[in-house]
Design an enzyme around this catalytic site. Structure first.
Site, PDB file in Angstrom:
ATOM      1  N   GLU A 266     -30.711  54.920 -28.280  1.00 38.01           N
ATOM      2  CA  GLU A 266     -29.988  56.195 -28.380  1.00 38.01           C
ATOM      3  C   GLU A 266     -28.913  56.315 -27.291  1.00 38.01           C
ATOM      4  OE1 GLU A 266     -30.302  57.597 -31.108  1.00 38.01           O
ATOM      5  OE2 GLU A 266     -32.254  56.810 -31.739  1.00 38.01           O
ATOM      6  N   HIS A 269     -25.755  54.859 -28.611  1.00 42.20           N
ATOM      7  CA  HIS A 269     -25.023  55.826 -29.451  1.00 42.20           C
ATOM      8  C   HIS A 269     -24.288  56.848 -28.576  1.00 42.20           C
ATOM      9  CE1 HIS A 269     -26.345  54.639 -33.426  1.00 42.20           C
ATOM     10  NE2 HIS A 269     -27.634  54.793 -33.158  1.00 42.20           N
ATOM     11  N   GLU A 295     -23.957  51.937 -34.951  1.00 39.46           N
ATOM     12  CA  GLU A 295     -25.200  51.183 -34.804  1.00 39.46           C
ATOM     13  C   GLU A 295     -24.972  49.900 -33.993  1.00 39.46           C
ATOM     14  OE1 GLU A 295     -27.701  52.861 -35.664  1.00 39.46           O
ATOM     15  OE2 GLU A 295     -29.369  51.437 -35.724  1.00 39.46           O
TER      16      GLU A 295
HETATM   17 ZN    ZN Z   1     -29.227  54.110 -34.414  1.00 36.81          ZN
END
Ligand code: ZN
Length: 502
Positions: A266, A269, A295
């Site tokens: 995370e 991201h 991603e």
């Molecule tokens: Zn992801």
């Protein structure tokens, strides 16, 4: 008098503010809200989304876009202005293609299908979910037809997640990946080396996991001055501006991986959104290029960085100091091997870095077959099990651990799954290019540092936000279209060495 472009920007900023406020309602629901708040929150979120939909599909929005476009005629393709016009035209046209009746019906079916899926999975009863999945497939077919396509129906859906990418391109890449990845998996299965991952399944105090998650997030460059770590059941990252990009994690007292690798994932991201250029703020350009490119950033931090030997040689002593009882007798090498164990497994979200791709290829192929009417929903369980056997070498003992395992098919979101595996491929292709541009990146990583890597990502990927399509970005950055090759070079080198295949 404001220019036409200034008038457009004013509306774009308002809409972006509303979108971020809606995202905050959603974040709060997952992280903070008492359960009793749900009915009011659903009403608030529904009001927000219909307001946003009304504003973004109004004729006036189309006029604002076209007036500004006429005024900007001739702006360079790479300019923020031209990129914004391209994106707004696209979003506006797409949003107007779906009739309000369809959107309402789709959302009602999804809500009920989700309930049915929860029960079907819990009771291992595919028949209970089957009629809902049939409706979801029909909704996907309708949606594809509303959006329109030239070659394949699936193109229309894939395009919503990976702009301009064609199904045929993804199929060719996945076929090439399969052709090389299946023999590698078989060689590992047949080999004499078996890795032991029991140490990650020991007792890990949750409060210490939380403290270590903050340590490791900072270590890879996540900025807590502009971030926040919350606890949820299903982790995600979300951002309200480049200065407020949040992550969430879950914690298990007897399994370290979900919190550790979930946090790194995370962070990847959120660091992407923290790195978008300030000039893109309050516009839809201040986001990741596509789900697949997003991603690539999370997988890079989770796997290429977070599952590398050098990274743990540097950080294992700290991990050990947080968990002396679990890891006191182990070495960094023990830990490196434990977190890189690869083996055939049934559940996608628990799959390792290597076999994860098969779980996605399987879903990508089955989605197309259902969308094109080549596979009846009633025949899905058998088709699923056959593909699991041919790709991964195992057959699920029941549908709960087979075709019922993911929530995704309870809503018309075909085309989303492939972005997970595309992320793995983009990620390795970007990383290989980064090291070619700046060899110091690999040296730093071997010492547990990511400063040079993060600087390269900011410069080449993050700052651009959503200005380019994924195909344009990967070509600009790596000089080539996306392929499976960098991933296979990475996989062969890493797992060949771990499993002593030569
Ligand atoms: Zn992801």
């Amino acid at each position: 008098m404001p220019t036409n472009y200034e008038k457009l920007i004013e509306r774009v900023n308002e809409l972006d503010d509303l979108n971020k406020a809606a995202a905050l309602l959603s974040w709060d629901r997952e992280v903070n809200m008492p359960r009793a708040g749900a009915p009011a929150r659903i009403a608030q979120m529904t009001t927000m989304s219909s307001l946003i939909h009304r504003m973004s599909t109004a004729d006036e929005m189309g006029e604002l876009i076209e007036n500004a476009a006429a005024e900007l005629d001739g702006a360079p393709y790479e300019s923020n202005q031209a990129a914004l016009i391209r994106l707004l035209r696209r979003n506006y046209a797409d949003a107007r293609k779906l009739p309000a009746e369809y959107v309402a019906r789709s959302s009602a079916v999804s809500g009920q299908a989700r309930e049915a899926w929860v029960r079907a999975r819990a009771e291992n009863d595919f028949e209970h979910f089957r009629p809902w999945l049939e409706q979801v497939v029909e909704l996907c077919q309708e949606m594809a037809d509303y959006y329109g396509y030239e070659d394949e129906r699936y193109d229309a859906l894939l395009d919503k997640y990976e702009t301009n990418m064609k199904t045929a391109e993804v199929r060719a890449i996945f076929d090439a990946l399969k052709a090389e990845l299946i023999p590698l998996r078989e060689a590992i299965d047949a080999g004499r080396v078996k890795l032991d991952d029991s140490i990650v399944h020991r007792a890990y105090d949750v409060e210490k996991q939380k403290a270590f998650a903050r340590y490791i997030a900072k270590a890879i460059g996540y900025d807590f001055e502009r971030g926040h770590l919350g606890t949820v059941v299903h982790p995600f990252a979300t951002s309200f501006s480049r200065n407020d990009a949040r992550i969430t994690t879950r914690w298990y007292p007897d399994f370290l991986n979900p919190s550790l690798f979930g946090t790194l994932h995370e962070c990847g991201h959120a660091m992407y959104e923290q790195g978008t250029h300030p000039d893109l703020a309050r516009t839809p350009l201040a986001r990741g290029t596509s789900l697949g490119i997003h991603e690539s950033q999370s997988r890079m931090m989770e796997n290429i960085v977070g599952r590398s030997r050098g990274f743990w040689q540097a950080h294992f002593p700290t991990l050990q100091s947080y968990f002396p009882e679990a890891l006191g007798d182990n070495t960094a090498e023990d830990f490196y091997q434990a977190i890189n164990k690869t083996q055939p497994s049934l559940i996608r979200v628990e799959a390792d870095e290597l076999t994860y791709n098969f779980h996605i290829i399987l879903r990508f192929e089955l989605e197309q077959a259902m969308l094109n009417g080549e596979l009846a929903v009633a025949d899905l369980p058998v088709a699923w099990n056959d593909k699991m056997q041919s790709l991964i070498g195992i057959t699920p003992p029941n549908d709960a651990e087979g075709c019922l395992q993911d929530v995704h098919w309870s809503r018309p979101g075909f085309g989303y799954f492939p972005t997970y595996a595309l992320g793995n491929l983009y990620g390795t292709q970007f990383y290989e290019t980064a090291v070619a541009h700046n060899p110091a990146i690999a040296g730093e990583l071997a010492a547990g540092k990511t400063d040079a890597l993060l600087a390269w990502l900011r410069e080449n990927i993050h700052q651009h936000g959503k200005k380019f399509t994924p195909g344009e970005l990967v070509q600009r950055v790596t000089g080539q279209p996306l392929s499976h090759e960098a991933f296979m070079r990475y996989a062969r080198a890493k797992f060949g060495e771990l499993y002593q295949l030569n």
